[in-house]
Scaffold this active site. Structure first.
Site, PDB file in Angstrom:
ATOM      1  N   THR A  30      68.996  70.661  43.168  1.00  0.00           N
ATOM      2  CA  THR A  30      67.819  70.862  42.953  1.00  0.00           C
ATOM      3  C   THR A  30      68.108  70.345  40.658  1.00  0.00           C
ATOM      4  O   THR A  30      68.383  71.315  39.862  1.00  0.00           O
ATOM      5  CB  THR A  30      66.746  70.574  42.924  1.00  0.00           C
ATOM      6  OG1 THR A  30      66.555  70.959  44.201  1.00  0.00           O
ATOM      7  CG2 THR A  30      65.084  70.727  42.150  1.00  0.00           C
ATOM      8  N   HIS A 169      68.179  70.029  55.289  1.00  0.00           N
ATOM      9  CA  HIS A 169      67.588  71.448  54.867  1.00  0.00           C
ATOM     10  C   HIS A 169      66.726  72.651  55.300  1.00  0.00           C
ATOM     11  O   HIS A 169      66.142  72.246  55.674  1.00  0.00           O
ATOM     12  CB  HIS A 169      67.195  71.289  53.549  1.00  0.00           C
ATOM     13  CG  HIS A 169      67.041  72.338  52.327  1.00  0.00           C
ATOM     14  ND1 HIS A 169      67.236  73.586  52.503  1.00  0.00           N
ATOM     15  CD2 HIS A 169      67.058  72.502  51.099  1.00  0.00           C
ATOM     16  CE1 HIS A 169      67.246  74.005  51.339  1.00  0.00           C
ATOM     17  NE2 HIS A 169      66.579  73.355  50.409  1.00  0.00           N
ATOM     18  N   ASN A 172      66.203  78.948  52.441  1.00  0.00           N
ATOM     19  CA  ASN A 172      65.112  78.829  51.107  1.00  0.00           C
ATOM     20  C   ASN A 172      64.146  78.752  51.439  1.00  0.00           C
ATOM     21  O   ASN A 172      63.055  78.332  50.436  1.00  0.00           O
ATOM     22  CB  ASN A 172      66.560  78.125  50.061  1.00  0.00           C
ATOM     23  CG  ASN A 172      67.745  78.020  49.650  1.00  0.00           C
ATOM     24  OD1 ASN A 172      68.655  79.312  50.556  1.00  0.00           O
ATOM     25  ND2 ASN A 172      68.387  77.425  49.294  1.00  0.00           N
ATOM     26  N   TYR A 174      61.713  77.258  52.677  1.00  0.00           N
ATOM     27  CA  TYR A 174      60.973  76.271  52.872  1.00  0.00           C
ATOM     28  C   TYR A 174      60.554  75.217  53.839  1.00  0.00           C
ATOM     29  O   TYR A 174      61.203  75.943  55.303  1.00  0.00           O
ATOM     30  CB  TYR A 174      61.856  74.605  52.232  1.00  0.00           C
ATOM     31  CG  TYR A 174      61.946  74.828  50.886  1.00  0.00           C
ATOM     32  CD1 TYR A 174      61.466  74.871  50.238  1.00  0.00           C
ATOM     33  CD2 TYR A 174      63.663  75.197  50.351  1.00  0.00           C
ATOM     34  CE1 TYR A 174      61.642  74.613  48.237  1.00  0.00           C
ATOM     35  CE2 TYR A 174      63.853  75.278  49.568  1.00  0.00           C
ATOM     36  CZ  TYR A 174      62.299  75.549  47.831  1.00  0.00           C
ATOM     37  OH  TYR A 174      62.665  75.467  46.231  1.00  0.00           O
ATOM     38  N   ASN A 229      61.361  82.702  47.559  1.00  0.00           N
ATOM     39  CA  ASN A 229      60.224  82.163  48.427  1.00  0.00           C
ATOM     40  C   ASN A 229      58.857  82.679  49.252  1.00  0.00           C
ATOM     41  O   ASN A 229      58.824  82.449  49.789  1.00  0.00           O
ATOM     42  CB  ASN A 229      60.533  80.194  48.507  1.00  0.00           C
ATOM     43  CG  ASN A 229      61.104  79.893  47.499  1.00  0.00           C
ATOM     44  OD1 ASN A 229      60.134  79.595  46.584  1.00  0.00           O
ATOM     45  ND2 ASN A 229      61.389  78.421  48.269  1.00  0.00           N
TER      46      ASN A 229
HETATM   47  C1  FMN Z   1      69.811  74.782  40.021  1.00  0.00           C
HETATM   48  C2  FMN Z   1      69.927  75.169  41.108  1.00  0.00           C
HETATM   49  C3  FMN Z   1      68.797  74.266  42.049  1.00  0.00           C
HETATM   50  C4  FMN Z   1      69.109  74.272  43.524  1.00  0.00           C
HETATM   51  N1  FMN Z   1      69.297  72.886  44.419  1.00  0.00           N
HETATM   52  C5  FMN Z   1      69.300  73.396  45.472  1.00  0.00           C
HETATM   53  C6  FMN Z   1      68.970  72.907  46.772  1.00  0.00           C
HETATM   54  O1  FMN Z   1      67.929  71.416  46.272  1.00  0.00           O
HETATM   55  N2  FMN Z   1      68.799  72.792  47.792  1.00  0.00           N
HETATM   56  C7  FMN Z   1      69.242  73.958  48.117  1.00  0.00           C
HETATM   57  O2  FMN Z   1      69.742  73.681  49.904  1.00  0.00           O
HETATM   58  N3  FMN Z   1      69.621  74.767  47.077  1.00  0.00           N
HETATM   59  C8  FMN Z   1      70.091  74.274  46.056  1.00  0.00           C
HETATM   60  N4  FMN Z   1      70.314  75.719  45.251  1.00  0.00           N
HETATM   61  C9  FMN Z   1      71.094  76.820  45.747  1.00  0.00           C
HETATM   62  C10 FMN Z   1      72.755  76.215  45.511  1.00  0.00           C
HETATM   63  O3  FMN Z   1      72.491  75.583  46.626  1.00  0.00           O
HETATM   64  C11 FMN Z   1      73.029  77.586  45.898  1.00  0.00           C
HETATM   65  O4  FMN Z   1      73.247  77.923  47.587  1.00  0.00           O
HETATM   66  C12 FMN Z   1      73.146  78.808  45.011  1.00  0.00           C
HETATM   67  O5  FMN Z   1      73.566  78.809  43.998  1.00  0.00           O
HETATM   68  C13 FMN Z   1      74.292  80.059  45.197  1.00  0.00           C
HETATM   69  O6  FMN Z   1      75.782  79.375  45.447  1.00  0.00           O
HETATM   70  P1  FMN Z   1      76.935  79.256  44.198  1.00  0.00           P
HETATM   71  O7  FMN Z   1      76.511  80.671  43.852  1.00  0.00           O
HETATM   72  O8  FMN Z   1      78.076  78.867  44.300  1.00  0.00           O
HETATM   73  O9  FMN Z   1      75.327  78.698  42.784  1.00  0.00           O
HETATM   74  C14 FMN Z   1      70.043  75.321  44.087  1.00  0.00           C
HETATM   75  C15 FMN Z   1      70.906  76.622  43.036  1.00  0.00           C
HETATM   76  C16 FMN Z   1      70.603  76.034  41.925  1.00  0.00           C
HETATM   77  C17 FMN Z   1      71.132  76.786  40.590  1.00  0.00           C
END
Ligand code: FMN
Length: 359
Positions: A30, A169, A172, A174, A229
Site C-alpha cells: 500500500t 487478502h 494482516n 483486515y 492491527n
Molecule cells: C509500505 C508497506 C505497505 C504494505 N501494504 C500491504 C498491502 O497492501 N497488503 C499486504 O498484504 N501487505 C502489505 N504490506 C506487508 C508487505 O507485503 C510485507 O509482508 C512486509 O513488508 C514484510 O516483507 P518484507 O520484509 O520483504 O518487507 C505492506 C508493507 C509495507 C512496508
C-alpha cells in the site's frame, strides 16, 4: 559427473498457468498514491519499473467503497478504476511482466472520514481496532452475502482490467482475518465460534472468486502469527492448519504466508509456540514465503524446499530492478521510511535503477 544445480531465486517455476521468469515476487505494498481511489499515471510508472519481478502482487485494492480504510488507496469497483488499472496491466505486460491484483476489504480498520456518508465500518463483531479507527458495526448475515458478491464483482472487474490473476487478502487484521481469528470474531452464528465456522467466510469468498478466475489464477495471503492491527487467536495452530488443509483440494495458484509478525519486537508472537512456516508442510501446493527475507535467506529457503518462491516488500520499494541487482550482486538502495505511505513521486518512482527504463 553431472552437477545438479540447486534451485534458487532464478530457477523458472510454473505458477498456476504461468511460467514465471524468476521466483522473486513483489509483495503487496500500500503506497497511498491513488487519487479519488483511482490509480494515476505515476502508479503506472511505478509498476512498470518493477515488471522484472517474477510476479507483481499489487497493493491492497478495495473491492467496494465500504472496503476502504485509508486515504488515497485504489479500488476496483467502478469503471474509472477498471480503465486506470488497464493502463497499468498493459504497461507491465509490455515489459513481459505478470501482475495479480490484491483484493482487499479492511473491515474495522477504517479511519474517520473514509466510509461514505459517515457510515460505520463493518466487522464480524462490534469491536473497535486500537488507534484512530472508528467503532464498527457487526455484520448481519445478509450483509455478509452482499460482501461475498462484492468480491465476485471485484474479481470480474480485475479480469476486465487485464490482470493475470488475483490474490485474496486474508492477512494482516483486515476483514477476512477478522473473521478467522477469535480476538475479533465473537459471533454466535454459522460465521463464529469454532474455527470451522470462523473460516466459513474465507471459503465463501474463495469460491466466489474462483468462479470468475478458475482456481489456478487465484492466490491467497494469510498471516497466521502477525499481531498487526491488534490481532491474535487463542489457538492459531489449530485454526490455520484447518484452513490450509481445506485449501489443498482447491488447487490455488499459490498460498502466500507472511511468516512471524511485522511487529518484530512483539513478545506474544516471540513466545508463541506456533511457527507459521510449519504450514508449508501441511500445504500441498505452491508456497510463497514472506517477511524479512534477503537474497541469501531466500535462496536458502528455496534450495532447502521451505519455500517455492519468496516475496519482498521493502526491498521492492527502493529497488525497482531488484532481480537484476540480485543477479549482479549489486548494492541495494535503502528505503526512505518517510515516503512509504503517501506523497508524490519522491520515494515512489525516483529510486535509481542500474539501467534506467525509458518509460
Ligand atoms: C509500505 C508497506 C505497505 C504494505 N501494504 C500491504 C498491502 O497492501 N497488503 C499486504 O498484504 N501487505 C502489505 N504490506 C506487508 C508487505 O507485503 C510485507 O509482508 C512486509 O513488508 C514484510 O516483507 P518484507 O520484509 O520483504 O518487507 C505492506 C508493507 C509495507 C512496508
Amino acid at each position: 559427473m553431472n552437477m545438479i544445480k540447486e534451485k534458487d531465486l532464478f530457477s523458472p517455476i510454473q505458477l498456476g498457468q504461468y511460467t514465471l521468469k524468476n521466483r522473486i515476487i513483489m509483495a503487496p505494498l500500500t503506497r497511498c498514491r491513488a487519487v479519488n481511489n483511482i490509480p494515476i499515471e505515476m502508479n503506472r510508472i511505478y509498476y512498470q519499473q518493477r515488471a522484472s519481478a517474477g510476479l507483481i502482487i499489487t497493493e491492497g485494492t478495495q473491492i467496494s467503497q465500504q472496503g476502504a480504510g485509508y486515504p488515497n488507496t485504489p479500488g476496483i469497483y467502478n469503471h474509472k478504476q477498471i480503465k486506470a488499472w488497464q493502463k497499468i496491466t498493459e504497461a507491465v505486460h509490455a515489459r513481459d511482466g505478470r501482475i495479480f491484483l490484491q483484493l482487499w476489504h479492511v473491515g474495522r480498520v477504517s479511519y474517520p472520514g473514509i466510509q461514505p456518508n459517515e457510515e460505520p465500518p463493518v466487522a464480524p463483531s462490534a469491536i473497535k481496532a486500537e488507534g484512530d479507527y472508528v467503532q464498527p458495526r457487526a455484520l448481519e448475515i445478509y450483509d455478509i452475502d452482499e460482501i461475498v458478491l462484492d468480491y465476485k464483482d471485484a474479481a470480474d472487474n480485475a479480469l476486465a482490467a487485464g490482470f493475470d490473476g488475483v490474490e485474496v487478502h486474508a492477512a494482516n487484521g483486515y476483514l477476512i482475518d477478522q473473521f478467522l481469528r477469535d480476538a475479533t470474531n465473537k459471533r454466535d452464528d454459522k460465521y463464529g465460534g469454532d474455527y470451522k465456522n470462523r473460516s466459513r467466510f474465507l471459503f465463501k469468498v474463495l469460491e466466489a472468486v474462483i468462479a470468475v478466475w478458475g482456481s489456478d489464477r487465484v492466490g491467497l495471503r494469510l498471516s497466521p502469527t502477525n499481531s498487526f492491527n491488534g490481532m491474535s487467536d487463542s489457538n492459531p495452530e489449530a485454526l490455520f492448519k484447518y484452513v490450509v488443509a481445506g485449501l489443498n483440494p482447491l488447487n490455488l495458484a499459490y498460498l502466500h504466508i507472511l511468516e512471524g509478525s511485522i511487529h518484530v519486537a512483539d513478545e506474544s508472537i516471540a513466545s508463541s509456540s506456533f511457527d507459521a512456516r510449519s504450514l508449508r508442510d501441511v500445504y500441498t501446493g505452491t508456497y510463497i514465503a514472506n517477511n524479512g527475507y534477503n537474497k541469501e535467506s531466500a535462496n536458502q529457503a528455496i534450495a532447502t524446499g521451505s519455500a517455492d518462491l519468496v516475496s519482498f516488500g521493502d526491498l521492492f520499494i527502493s529497488n525497482p530492478d531488484l532481480p537484476e541487482r540480485f543477479l549482479q550482486n549489486a548494492a541495494l538502495n535503502q528505503t526512505d521510511l518517510d515516503t512509504r505511505y503517501g506523497g508524490d513521486e519522491k520515494g515512489y518512482i525516483d529510486y535509481p535503477m542500474l539501467e534506467p527504463l525509458a518509460i
